[in-house]
Write an enzyme that holds these catalytic residues in place. Structure first.
Site, short mmCIF file in Angstrom:
data_model
loop_
_atom_site.label_atom_id
_atom_site.label_comp_id
_atom_site.label_asym_id
_atom_site.label_seq_id
_atom_site.Cartn_x
_atom_site.Cartn_y
_atom_site.Cartn_z
N LYS A 37 -42.42 18.64 41.42
CA LYS A 37 -42.71 19.35 40.06
C LYS A 37 -43.72 18.42 39.26
CE LYS A 37 -39.78 20.36 36.71
NZ LYS A 37 -40.22 20.34 35.36
N ASP A 64 -45.46 23.34 36.83
CA ASP A 64 -44.44 23.82 35.62
C ASP A 64 -45.11 23.68 34.20
OD1 ASP A 64 -42.04 24.67 34.30
OD2 ASP A 64 -41.12 22.77 34.34
N LEU A 65 -46.20 24.58 34.22
CA LEU A 65 -46.67 24.64 32.85
C LEU A 65 -46.14 25.78 31.88
CD1 LEU A 65 -50.31 24.12 33.97
CD2 LEU A 65 -48.72 22.29 33.32
N LYS A 66 -45.26 26.57 32.21
CA LYS A 66 -45.01 27.60 31.59
C LYS A 66 -45.71 28.34 30.77
CE LYS A 66 -40.26 25.40 31.22
NZ LYS A 66 -40.52 24.14 31.85
N ASP A 69 -49.64 33.49 27.18
CA ASP A 69 -50.75 33.75 26.62
C ASP A 69 -51.05 35.31 26.87
OD1 ASP A 69 -53.63 33.60 25.18
OD2 ASP A 69 -53.22 31.52 25.86
N ILE A 70 -52.28 35.81 26.57
CA ILE A 70 -52.78 37.25 26.82
C ILE A 70 -52.95 37.22 28.39
CG2 ILE A 70 -53.80 37.44 24.61
CD1 ILE A 70 -56.57 37.11 26.02
N PRO A 71 -52.65 38.47 28.88
CA PRO A 71 -52.69 38.65 30.29
C PRO A 71 -53.66 38.06 31.13
CG PRO A 71 -51.85 40.64 29.47
CD PRO A 71 -52.32 39.76 28.15
N ASN A 72 -55.22 38.43 30.63
CA ASN A 72 -56.30 37.84 31.08
C ASN A 72 -56.26 36.20 31.28
OD1 ASN A 72 -58.83 38.28 32.41
ND2 ASN A 72 -59.53 37.10 30.53
N THR A 73 -55.78 35.60 30.27
CA THR A 73 -55.98 34.11 30.40
C THR A 73 -54.94 33.51 31.33
OG1 THR A 73 -56.39 34.08 28.09
CG2 THR A 73 -55.76 32.20 28.79
N THR A 128 -33.53 26.58 27.53
CA THR A 128 -32.11 25.94 27.39
C THR A 128 -32.02 25.34 26.08
OG1 THR A 128 -32.66 24.47 28.83
CG2 THR A 128 -31.47 25.95 29.96
N ARG A 189 -26.70 17.58 38.84
CA ARG A 189 -26.24 16.13 38.74
C ARG A 189 -25.12 16.01 39.96
NH1 ARG A 189 -30.01 15.58 36.55
NH2 ARG A 189 -30.46 14.37 34.60
N GLN A 198 -28.41 16.16 29.91
CA GLN A 198 -27.97 17.35 30.41
C GLN A 198 -26.63 17.71 30.29
OE1 GLN A 198 -30.23 19.37 31.45
NE2 GLN A 198 -31.82 18.57 32.77
N ARG A 219 -34.27 12.37 37.11
CA ARG A 219 -33.53 11.13 37.10
C ARG A 219 -32.78 10.70 38.21
NH1 ARG A 219 -32.54 12.46 30.73
NH2 ARG A 219 -32.57 14.61 31.69
O1 C5P Z 1 -33.99 14.27 35.10
P1 C5P Z 1 -33.44 15.70 35.20
O2 C5P Z 1 -32.95 15.87 36.64
O3 C5P Z 1 -32.57 16.09 34.23
O4 C5P Z 1 -34.66 16.53 35.21
C1 C5P Z 1 -34.80 18.01 35.17
C2 C5P Z 1 -36.35 18.49 35.26
O5 C5P Z 1 -36.05 19.92 35.09
C3 C5P Z 1 -36.93 18.03 34.18
O6 C5P Z 1 -38.20 18.12 34.47
C4 C5P Z 1 -36.81 19.00 33.21
O7 C5P Z 1 -37.91 18.93 32.09
C5 C5P Z 1 -36.65 20.28 33.78
N1 C5P Z 1 -36.01 21.39 33.13
C6 C5P Z 1 -34.55 21.12 32.57
N2 C5P Z 1 -33.98 22.16 32.08
C7 C5P Z 1 -34.58 23.49 31.82
C8 C5P Z 1 -35.85 23.45 32.36
C9 C5P Z 1 -36.54 22.51 32.87
O8 C5P Z 1 -34.05 20.09 32.82
N3 C5P Z 1 -33.85 24.50 31.27
#
Ligand code: C5P
Length: 239
Positions: A37, A64-66, A69-73, A128, A189, A198, A219
């Site tokens: 990612k 993962d750029l989330k 924007d407007i639909p065309n962009t 989140t 985890r 987290q 991590r």
């Molecule tokens: O290091 P860790 O396992 O916590 O990384 C989780 C990845 O998922 C990170 O890239 C974080 O930005 C992404 N992420 C997240 N919680 C979200 C959405 C994305 O931890 N709700």
């Protein structure tokens, strides 16, 4: 939607590093991982060249750029990502039905034209980091979970392939979207890893049992003394 063929393709490693050198170094230390990612920080620093390099090394990219924007962009950004061979991309479901539908159409068009696999498009519902109070401030009444479910349903109706869902919400999202939607879950985890920042975590096995199709893990793998060993331990747990 068929599931990825092997457990190793269900475990996505978050390349949460600052630059190309660190990213490629990590990929080299993770020969068993197949999807990485790339998020806003790394993409902004290194651009599409890095995505091409990752692709050339035989690995798949989850961009993962989330997008929002407007639909065309957004459709044009998805077109560009698909052209780079990106395997998965995220967009904000709150961008609305037309934005998501146009994005899905663009992904399908590029893949048909270039004869490449269509990138999977995933909807981001409510970040989140936002709680009920934050949503109230944005003028959205009701609790966060209700918004998550409404946006998840809309994303699937608009033609996206699935949803990014926190571990805590997998079951409710699955009920809302049905069995065909893909659910991608961060905040994972293993019992042996530190929880870091987290809070609402699940172990890999719990998340898979709850209905996640893909897990995103950062991590516990990328900061491990031996990333491949950590990755393998998690694979064993979900296999
Ligand atoms: O290091 P860790 O396992 O916590 O990384 C989780 C990845 O998922 C990170 O890239 C974080 O930005 C992404 N992420 C997240 N919680 C979200 C959405 C994305 O931890 N709700």
């Amino acid at each position: 939607m068929t599931l990825p063929p092997s457990p190793s393709e269900r475990l996505i490693v978050a390349l949460d590093v600052k630059n190309r050198q660190d990213a490629l170094g990590l990929i080299e230390r993770l020969p068993g991982a197949s999807i990485f990612k790339v998020g806003l920080e790394l993409f902004t620093a290194e651009g599409p060249g890095l995505l091409r390099e990752i692709g050339a090394s035989g690995k798949k990219v989850f961009l993962d750029l989330k997008l929002h924007d407007i639909p065309n962009t957004v459709a044009q950004a998805v077109r560009a990502g698909a052209g780079l061979g990106v395997r998965m991309m995220t967009l904000h479901a709150s961008g609305g039905r037309e934005m998501m539908a146009r994005a899905a159409e663009a992904a399908a068009q590029v893949s048909a034209k270039e004869r490449i696999p269509r990138p999977l498009l995933l909807g981001v519902t409510v970040l989140t980091s936002l709680g009920d109070d934050d949503l109230g401030e944005l003028g959205l009444s009701g609790n966060a979970q209700a918004h998550v479910l409404r946006l998840a349903r809309l994303a699937c109706q608009a033609g996206l392939d699935g949803i990014v869902s926190s571990a805590r919400e997998i079951k409710a999202v699955r009920r809302e979207t049905g069995k065909d939607a893909l659910i991608v879950t961060p905040g994972i985890r293993p019992a042996w890893a530190a929880s870091d920042d987290q809070k609402r975590i699940m172990t890999p096995a719990e998340a898979i049992r709850a209905g996640a199709d893909f897990l995103v893990i950062g991590r516990p793998v990328i900061r491990a003394a031996d990333p491949q060993e950590a990755f393998d331990k998690i694979l064993e747990e979900i296999a």
